[in-house]
Design a protein around this motif. Structure first.
Motif, mmCIF file in Angstrom:
data_model
loop_
_atom_site.group_PDB
_atom_site.id
_atom_site.type_symbol
_atom_site.label_atom_id
_atom_site.label_comp_id
_atom_site.label_asym_id
_atom_site.label_seq_id
_atom_site.Cartn_x
_atom_site.Cartn_y
_atom_site.Cartn_z
ATOM 1 N N PHE A 1 0.964 -1.039 -0.307
ATOM 2 C CA PHE A 1 -0.015 -0.036 0.432
ATOM 3 C C PHE A 1 0.655 1.165 0.189
ATOM 4 N N PRO A 2 0.263 2.562 -0.413
ATOM 5 C CA PRO A 2 1.527 3.947 -0.535
ATOM 6 C C PRO A 2 1.164 5.088 0.867
ATOM 7 N N ASP A 3 0.304 3.951 1.722
ATOM 8 C CA ASP A 3 0.266 4.641 3.166
ATOM 9 C C ASP A 3 -0.421 3.623 3.755
ATOM 10 N N SER A 4 -0.041 3.124 5.465
ATOM 11 C CA SER A 4 -0.670 2.509 5.973
ATOM 12 C C SER A 4 -1.886 2.827 6.517
ATOM 13 N N ALA A 5 -2.071 4.392 6.663
ATOM 14 C CA ALA A 5 -2.962 4.806 7.025
ATOM 15 C C ALA A 5 -4.347 3.720 5.354
ATOM 16 N N VAL B 1 1.514 -7.769 3.267
ATOM 17 C CA VAL B 1 0.596 -6.822 3.258
ATOM 18 C C VAL B 1 2.455 -6.043 3.907
ATOM 19 N N TYR B 2 2.635 -4.666 3.446
ATOM 20 C CA TYR B 2 3.232 -3.614 3.721
ATOM 21 C C TYR B 2 3.065 -2.312 3.303
ATOM 22 N N ALA B 3 3.688 -0.980 3.493
ATOM 23 C CA ALA B 3 3.270 -0.472 3.894
ATOM 24 C C ALA B 3 4.215 0.584 3.077
ATOM 25 N N ASN B 4 4.627 1.589 2.030
ATOM 26 C CA ASN B 4 5.331 2.455 1.794
ATOM 27 C C ASN B 4 5.720 3.769 2.783
ATOM 28 N N ARG B 5 5.104 4.130 2.983
ATOM 29 C CA ARG B 5 4.941 5.433 4.312
ATOM 30 C C ARG B 5 3.953 4.530 5.551
ATOM 31 N N CYS B 6 3.638 5.284 6.778
ATOM 32 C CA CYS B 6 3.372 5.071 7.527
ATOM 33 C C CYS B 6 3.165 6.231 8.155
#
Length: 408
Positions: free
Chosen positions: A161-165, A185-190
């Motif tokens: 995902f682009p962001d954790s949100a 599952v990962y996020a590029n930003r938190c």
């Protein structure tokens, strides 16, 4: 075939659930067989991109004209996207001629949503904004309307995902969610904050929770602890146990408490960490029936926490890959403590079985016999307490054992 009761016809067709060719043949037999065949033919739909989306819309349009109502039968929807270096098949603005929203607004009976092999690809070129907007448009479609309110099971696999949100917003959009699986599952930003959807009116009450090789528990802990775990029955946790020094897994186990019946814990602890009460605590799980555990040298600390009188099976997995077997000193394990804890559990659980399972790609009978000869004399108290002990080997996870030897 008027002399055959319809219940028997339906039961016969049910046996063909995994044979689409036979189901299509049955659907052409008579009008009375159509509903039963459609239950299986259209139960699960997989879309590999906007082209599949457009074809399904066309099928539903024809169905509506014929009053067939095929969308009524769709209960499981899979969105999978093969992606190349630059474009995700679902977030490519040049491919989104048919918006996903046109389809999802018609699928208000889907109960299971699976999203796999899709990701937002960072693009620093002039089309960067165009790439992000369609991706978030796809998320917006998945997070609103009757479609979101009908989802009970959500599987996310191999997604960045682009962001954790964005992860939190997706999860918070399904108030009826009871089954959740997050794998890779990962996020590029938190992002620290989350703006919840307007229709998020109550907490999800999860019954099954799976985390597999994902950092998502570390980026969305706030959402996790807004979720009710009082009905959690099955937990599969494969990853780290802390977030910023806080015991995420321990808090989850305490929240689940007596409701938890089946647990699979593959703990990734740092070398300096010990599986003590401040990291993992199974003592509140007083109705645990089965425990599948992989924690190597922290095993005695985890076994000491078990208090369930209903415990029937303990599976201890040992993974032997990448030269780890040559470095492992089996005699250094605290076998005395392991034997003591298993014996204690055996005295309160008359049907308890403990399986030491080796996960190794190359397995032979001679190799397994060596492990049996090593383990057998090291667990005398447990065997005297009535614990049934076995040594087995598997070559791949979630497969039948290559061989299994029960100690006399």
């Amino acid at each position: 075939m008027h002399f055959v009761p319809p219940e028997l016809c339906d039961r016969t067709i049910d046996y063909l659930w995994d044979d689409p060719r036979a189901l299509r043949a049955c659907s052409l037999t008579c009008r009375a067989w159509l509903p039963s065949t459609r239950l299986h033919l259209f139960h699960s739909i997989s879309l590999n991109g906007p082209n599949d989306c457009a074809r399904l819309i066309a099928v539903l349009d024809v169905s509506a004209k014929a009053s067939a109502g095929l969308e009524f039968y769709i209960r499981e929807l899979t969105l999978s996207g093969r992606f190349d270096r630059h474009w995700n098949v679902w977030s490519n603005p040049k491919a989104m001629d048919i918006p996903l929203s046109q389809l999802l607004v018609r699928l208000d009976r889907v109960e299971c949503l699976k999203i796999t092999a899709t990701r937002h690809v960072q693009n620093s070129g002039p089309d960067a904004a165009d790439t992000a907007d369609p991706y978030r448009e796809m998320l917006r479609c998945l997070c609103q309307g009757p479609f979101a309110r009908s989802i009970r099971s959500l599987h996310l696999t191999h997604i960045a995902f682009p962001d954790s949100a964005d992860i939190e917003c997706l999860l918070a959009s399904y108030p009826r969610l009871t089954h959740l699986k997050l794998s890779h599952v990962y996020a590029n930003r938190c992002s620290p904050s989350l703006q919840k959807p307007a229709h998020h009116v109550r907490k999800a009450a999860l019954e099954d929770l799976v985390f597999v090789n994902t950092d998502s528990p570390l980026t969305m802990a706030d959402w996790l602890f807004e979720t009710s775990f009082g009905r959690l029955r099955t937990l599969d946790w494969q990853g780290r146990v802390t977030k910023d020094g806080q015991p995420v897994l321990k808090d989850l186990l305490r929240a689940a408490g007596p409701s938890l019946e089946h647990a699979r814990l593959y703990l990734r602890l740092q070398r300096e960490q010990v599986a003590q009460d401040w990291l993992v605590d199974l003592s509140p799980c007083t109705r645990l029936v089965s425990l599948d555990l992989s924690c190597d040298r922290w095993l005695p600390s985890v076994l000491a926490q078990l208090r369930s009188p209903q415990l029937a099976l303990i599976t201890i997995k040992v993974h032997l890959f990448r030269g780890y077997e040559a470095q492992m000193d089996w005699s250094a394990w605290d076998w005395s403590a392991i034997d003591t804890h298993l014996a204690r559990l055996g005295r309160t659980n008359s049907q308890l079985a403990a399986v030491l399972q080796f996960h190794r790609r190359a397995v032979s009978d001679d190799w397994l016999a060596e492990k049996v000869a090593f383990v057998s004399p090291r667990l005398p108290a447990a065997r005297n307490a009535g614990v049934r002990i076995a040594v087995s080997a598997i070559q791949a996870l979630d497969q039948m054992p290559y061989a299994e030897w029960w100690l006399a």
